[in-house]
Design a protein around this motif. Structure first.
Motif, mmCIF file in Angstrom:
data_model
loop_
_atom_site.group_PDB
_atom_site.id
_atom_site.type_symbol
_atom_site.label_atom_id
_atom_site.label_comp_id
_atom_site.label_asym_id
_atom_site.label_seq_id
_atom_site.Cartn_x
_atom_site.Cartn_y
_atom_site.Cartn_z
ATOM 1 N N LEU A 178 15.017 22.397 -110.965
ATOM 2 C CA LEU A 178 16.398 22.393 -111.640
ATOM 3 C C LEU A 178 16.307 23.638 -112.665
ATOM 4 N N SER A 179 17.087 24.452 -112.353
ATOM 5 C CA SER A 179 17.317 25.725 -113.039
ATOM 6 C C SER A 179 18.123 25.462 -114.255
ATOM 7 N N PRO A 180 17.675 26.327 -115.534
ATOM 8 C CA PRO A 180 18.427 26.131 -116.891
ATOM 9 C C PRO A 180 19.975 26.530 -116.566
ATOM 10 N N GLY A 181 20.293 27.392 -115.658
ATOM 11 C CA GLY A 181 21.641 27.609 -115.817
ATOM 12 C C GLY A 181 22.398 26.587 -115.326
ATOM 13 N N ARG A 182 22.087 25.830 -114.223
ATOM 14 C CA ARG A 182 22.744 24.929 -113.588
ATOM 15 C C ARG A 182 22.418 23.570 -114.537
ATOM 16 N N LEU A 183 21.598 23.364 -115.303
ATOM 17 C CA LEU A 183 21.309 22.217 -116.204
ATOM 18 C C LEU A 183 22.509 22.419 -117.320
ATOM 19 N N ILE A 184 22.530 23.840 -117.766
ATOM 20 C CA ILE A 184 23.454 23.719 -118.950
ATOM 21 C C ILE A 184 24.926 23.611 -118.446
ATOM 22 N N GLY A 185 25.277 24.464 -117.457
ATOM 23 C CA GLY A 185 26.568 24.220 -116.580
ATOM 24 C C GLY A 185 26.587 22.708 -116.539
ATOM 25 N N SER A 186 26.028 22.029 -115.892
ATOM 26 C CA SER A 186 26.449 20.567 -115.495
ATOM 27 C C SER A 186 26.658 19.723 -117.014
ATOM 28 N N THR A 187 25.853 20.147 -118.010
ATOM 29 C CA THR A 187 25.988 19.234 -119.175
ATOM 30 C C THR A 187 27.316 19.743 -119.828
ATOM 31 N N VAL A 188 27.859 20.933 -119.710
ATOM 32 C CA VAL A 188 29.064 21.361 -120.470
ATOM 33 C C VAL A 188 29.971 20.613 -119.558
ATOM 34 N N LEU A 189 29.929 20.671 -118.223
ATOM 35 C CA LEU A 189 31.086 20.236 -117.355
ATOM 36 C C LEU A 189 30.994 18.606 -116.993
ATOM 37 N N SER A 190 30.407 18.140 -118.147
ATOM 38 C CA SER A 190 30.218 16.505 -118.075
ATOM 39 C C SER A 190 31.734 15.856 -118.437
ATOM 40 N N GLY A 191 31.674 14.629 -118.337
ATOM 41 C CA GLY A 191 32.792 13.754 -118.810
ATOM 42 C C GLY A 191 32.914 13.803 -120.253
ATOM 43 N N TYR A 192 31.705 13.829 -120.894
ATOM 44 C CA TYR A 192 31.659 14.051 -122.290
ATOM 45 C C TYR A 192 32.666 15.003 -122.650
ATOM 46 N N THR A 193 32.338 16.172 -122.190
ATOM 47 C CA THR A 193 33.387 17.541 -122.449
ATOM 48 C C THR A 193 34.839 17.097 -122.177
ATOM 49 N N LEU A 194 35.137 16.577 -121.195
ATOM 50 C CA LEU A 194 36.697 16.261 -121.221
ATOM 51 C C LEU A 194 37.132 15.388 -122.098
ATOM 52 N N PHE A 195 36.406 14.481 -122.690
ATOM 53 C CA PHE A 195 36.625 13.394 -123.843
ATOM 54 C C PHE A 195 36.746 14.285 -124.919
ATOM 55 N N LEU A 196 35.679 15.126 -125.204
ATOM 56 C CA LEU A 196 36.138 15.882 -126.373
ATOM 57 C C LEU A 196 37.232 16.892 -126.526
ATOM 58 N N LEU A 197 37.562 17.329 -125.385
ATOM 59 C CA LEU A 197 38.595 18.307 -125.470
ATOM 60 C C LEU A 197 39.994 17.561 -125.288
ATOM 61 N N ALA A 198 39.957 16.638 -124.939
ATOM 62 C CA ALA A 198 41.122 15.543 -124.848
ATOM 63 C C ALA A 198 41.300 15.028 -126.485
ATOM 64 N N ALA A 199 40.226 14.866 -127.312
ATOM 65 C CA ALA A 199 40.213 14.492 -128.624
ATOM 66 C C ALA A 199 40.808 15.677 -129.436
ATOM 67 N N VAL A 200 40.084 16.896 -129.086
ATOM 68 C CA VAL A 200 40.602 18.040 -129.782
ATOM 69 C C VAL A 200 42.286 18.442 -129.575
ATOM 70 N N VAL A 201 42.699 18.345 -128.355
ATOM 71 C CA VAL A 201 44.172 18.505 -128.136
ATOM 72 C C VAL A 201 44.915 17.512 -129.091
ATOM 73 N N ALA A 202 44.519 16.162 -128.802
ATOM 74 C CA ALA A 202 45.236 15.087 -129.521
ATOM 75 C C ALA A 202 45.320 15.448 -131.197
ATOM 76 N N ILE A 203 44.087 15.898 -131.692
ATOM 77 C CA ILE A 203 44.087 16.281 -133.180
ATOM 78 C C ILE A 203 45.207 17.215 -133.572
ATOM 79 N N VAL A 204 45.013 18.309 -132.685
ATOM 80 C CA VAL A 204 45.770 19.611 -133.003
ATOM 81 C C VAL A 204 47.333 19.184 -132.883
ATOM 82 N N ILE A 205 47.691 18.397 -131.697
ATOM 83 C CA ILE A 205 49.090 18.076 -131.752
ATOM 84 C C ILE A 205 49.436 17.238 -132.952
ATOM 85 N N SER A 206 48.636 16.360 -133.522
ATOM 86 C CA SER A 206 48.897 15.519 -134.679
ATOM 87 C C SER A 206 49.074 16.127 -135.781
ATOM 88 N N VAL A 207 48.301 17.444 -135.901
ATOM 89 C CA VAL A 207 48.492 18.202 -137.268
ATOM 90 C C VAL A 207 49.761 19.074 -137.234
#
Length: 611
Positions: free
Chosen positions: A271-300
């Protein structure tokens, strides 16, 4: 000969070392002497730090006259002003004495024993508890080495049992003995009956075990004078004094997570560090976080209310800790096969490794999130009948045995966790199905059918089997793996899957062409998901029951859902939106094959010698 997947001998294993033989004599023993400190010493230290923090100004004033006194209303200042300082110090001494005495008494009253068929623990001062774990019901054994415990050369051994809060914990043991004790418990759980070989002492006479009920882990280790096999200091010359202790602890910190005497020197997955970091960043949690950021920016932007940014800030800070924890938890990730099951390890400073015995994995799910698809990454989860108190790789539940890997990694992991589908047990199941007249045997290569006659079972297909049977085993392995690998990417009827009809698009808009099932040698495959791809593999011996469901809407569409019931976990083995005739046929076939496979299953006694 050795098992090509594990590199270990197929027999019951070497005799237990003298210190472990003393701990498994059926008598009661105590835990590591540092257990009171590791369990309660940290809390006591925290209390002392709080007291010192409240009194620091007064302590400073003892050495620096005229220093700043505490603020008005300070509890410690009030005690001093009232002249109660002596009573306070006396109370602190009494509390510390009670804490120390309680920890020591708790350690004295906490004993364990390992018999031929049970691991038992007794604990408690006022309210006594007695917990037993049957060896033939063990679902896995986990060894945890927290950072502080590693400093003292201690480890926690957790025997996982099926059921809620059914595990038996031995916290803490001597670190060098924990691996050997696990090996001996698994040897007995697997049905091995060979006696322990007598261990000669330096004078050539057998080593005597500590007296029953009085010896503890360190006493037994001192009598033996040796560490467990495969441990970094097992064969090193013994050095006395502080320097030898420091060298021993340094060797333990640098030791590989996999025991070289039990598993191959390298993990089957790197398990290489690059793959581990990439898979963590590209997880479903990241999609949820990006959706929350977009929603707050639009609200502001639309409302002009900037206070919503303060809602986002804690989430961003918390996300950083989440990502760091996920990544650090998977450092030094290893997975390999041993004679007693699959060994999985992870962790950098605080380490954990667990052995999953054969036959304890009830279902497997290979899944691919949408953002991983361009890189060809997958993860592997399992259902098991027990729950460990520790998190698994990448800080996820301990049911995640491969946090991220490509198809080659998935193949290697499946060869380890499902040996009954890709090895000798698969031939035994195929033979049993053939005798029962199972229709699924049509999927098995002709070489297997010809090599497994009416008298063939899994034991015949071992290392002593004729070349024709061994060739049939390899053919079965490749055939099953090809079905699994084809199910990861295929759609429609490719790979022999029976899929949902076109009218099922009302319920499965995008995935109706991937939504399907098929039989494999010794298993059932459920293929689902077009956006988030999934392939669920259920070993036939692990199927507890089969259900067929058809609600009003499905009845109108002539559709049905089939459930393959296994133990509770992250995997739900069901396939819906099937044609009702296909679903009924699948229900009937799966029920019959599960009974035949359970009858032929021998994985729960993997070390038992066949007469």
């Amino acid at each position: 000969m050795s098992d090509p997947r594990t590199g270990a001998d197929g027999g019951g294993g070497r005799p237990a070392p003298p210190d472990v033989a003393a701990l498994t004599d059926g008598e009661w023993h105590r835990l590591h002497p540092a257990t009171p400190l590791l369990k309660g010493g940290i809390a006591l230290a925290a209390v002392l730090v709080i007291l010192f923090n409240n009194a620091r100004e007064y302590v400073v004033e003892l050495f620096v006259p005229g220093g700043r006194r505490g603020d008005e209303g300070d509890p410690f200042g009030y005690v001093v002003d009232q002249g109660w300082l002596g009573l306070l110090l006396l109370a602190v001494v009494v509390v510390i004495a009670l804490f120390v005495g309680g920890f020591w008494l708790s350690w004295r009253m906490h004993t364990f024993r390992v018999g031929e068929d049970v691991v038992e623990v007794r604990s408690g001062i006022v309210f006594r508890t007695n917990r037993r774990a049957r060896l033939d019901r063990i679902q896995g054994i986990n060894i945890q080495r927290p950072l502080l415990a590693r400093v003292f050369g201690a480890a926690k051994l957790e025997v996982n049992q099926a059921g809620q809060d059914a595990n038996v914990n031995l916290a803490y043991l001597r670190s060098a003995s924990a691996d050997d004790l696990r090996r001996e418990i698994l040897r007995r759980a697997g049905g091995a009956q060979q006696p322990h070989a007598p261990a000669p002492s330096a004078a050539g006479s057998p080593v005597e075990a500590p007296a029953a009920g009085t010896g503890d882990v360190t006493d037994a280790a001192a009598v033996a004078g040796t560490a467990g096999p495969g441990h970094p200091d097992a064969h090193a010359p013994h050095r006395q004094g502080f320097g030898g202790l420091v060298e021993q602890r340094a060797n333990e910190f640098l030791a590989p997570e996999l025991d070289p005497d039990e598993a191959p020197p390298q993990s089957v997955v790197a398990l290489s560090p690059g793959r581990l970091i990439g898979s963590t960043v590209l997880s479903g949690y990241t999609l949820f976080l990006l959706a929350a950021v977009v929603a707050i920016v639009i609200s502001v932007v639309t409302t002009g209310e900037w206070f919503l940014l303060f809602v986002l800030l804690p989430a961003v800070l918390g996300s950083g800790g989440f990502y760091v924890n996920r990544i650090t938890k998977s450092l030094r990730y290893t997975i390999a096969g041993t004679r007693d099951g699959v060994r999985i390890g992870y962790g950098l400073f605080s380490t954990s490794n667990e052995t999953l015995p054969p036959g304890r994995i009830h279902s497997v799910k290979v899944s691919q999130p949408l953002l991983w698809r361009p890189f060809g990454w997958w993860d592997v989860k399992i259902n098991r009948a027990s729950r460990s108190s520790t998190k698994g790789a990448a800080g996820q539940e301990n049911t995640t045995i491969l946090p991220v890997g490509d198809e080659d990694d998935v193949r290697r992991v499946l060869e380890l966790v499902l040996p009954e589908l890709v090895g000798v047990a698969a031939v035994g199941v195929a033979a049993e199905e053939a005798r029962a007249g199972s229709s699924a045997s049509a999927d098995v290569p002709e070489a297997v059918a010809s090599a497994t006659g009416p008298e063939t079972d899994a034991s015949v297909a071992g290392d002593a089997a004729p070349p024709a049977v061994r060739d049939a085993v390899e053919a079965t392995t490749e055939h099953t793996l090809s079905l699994v690998e084809g199910g990861l990417r295929s759609s429609g009827t490719d790979g022999g899957f029976t899929v949902s009809p076109r009218r099922a698009a009302v319920l499965r808009w995008f995935s109706w062409r991937r939504n399907g099932f098929r039989s494999a040698p010794g298993a059932l495959l459920l293929r689902k998901g077009a956006i988030w791809r999934q392939l669920v593999i259920v070993p036939l011996p692990r199927v507890q029951s089969v259900g067929l469901v058809q609600g009003p809407l499905r009845r109108r569409l002539r559709l049905a859902t089939v459930h393959l019931h296994t133990v509770q976990g992250p995997i739900v083995a069901e396939i819906g939106a099937l044609d009702q005739d296909d679903a009924l046929g699948f229900f009937t076939t799966a029920s019959r094959e599960a009974v035949a496979a359970a009858h032929a299953d021998r994985t729960h006694r993997w070390s038992e010698e066949t007469p």
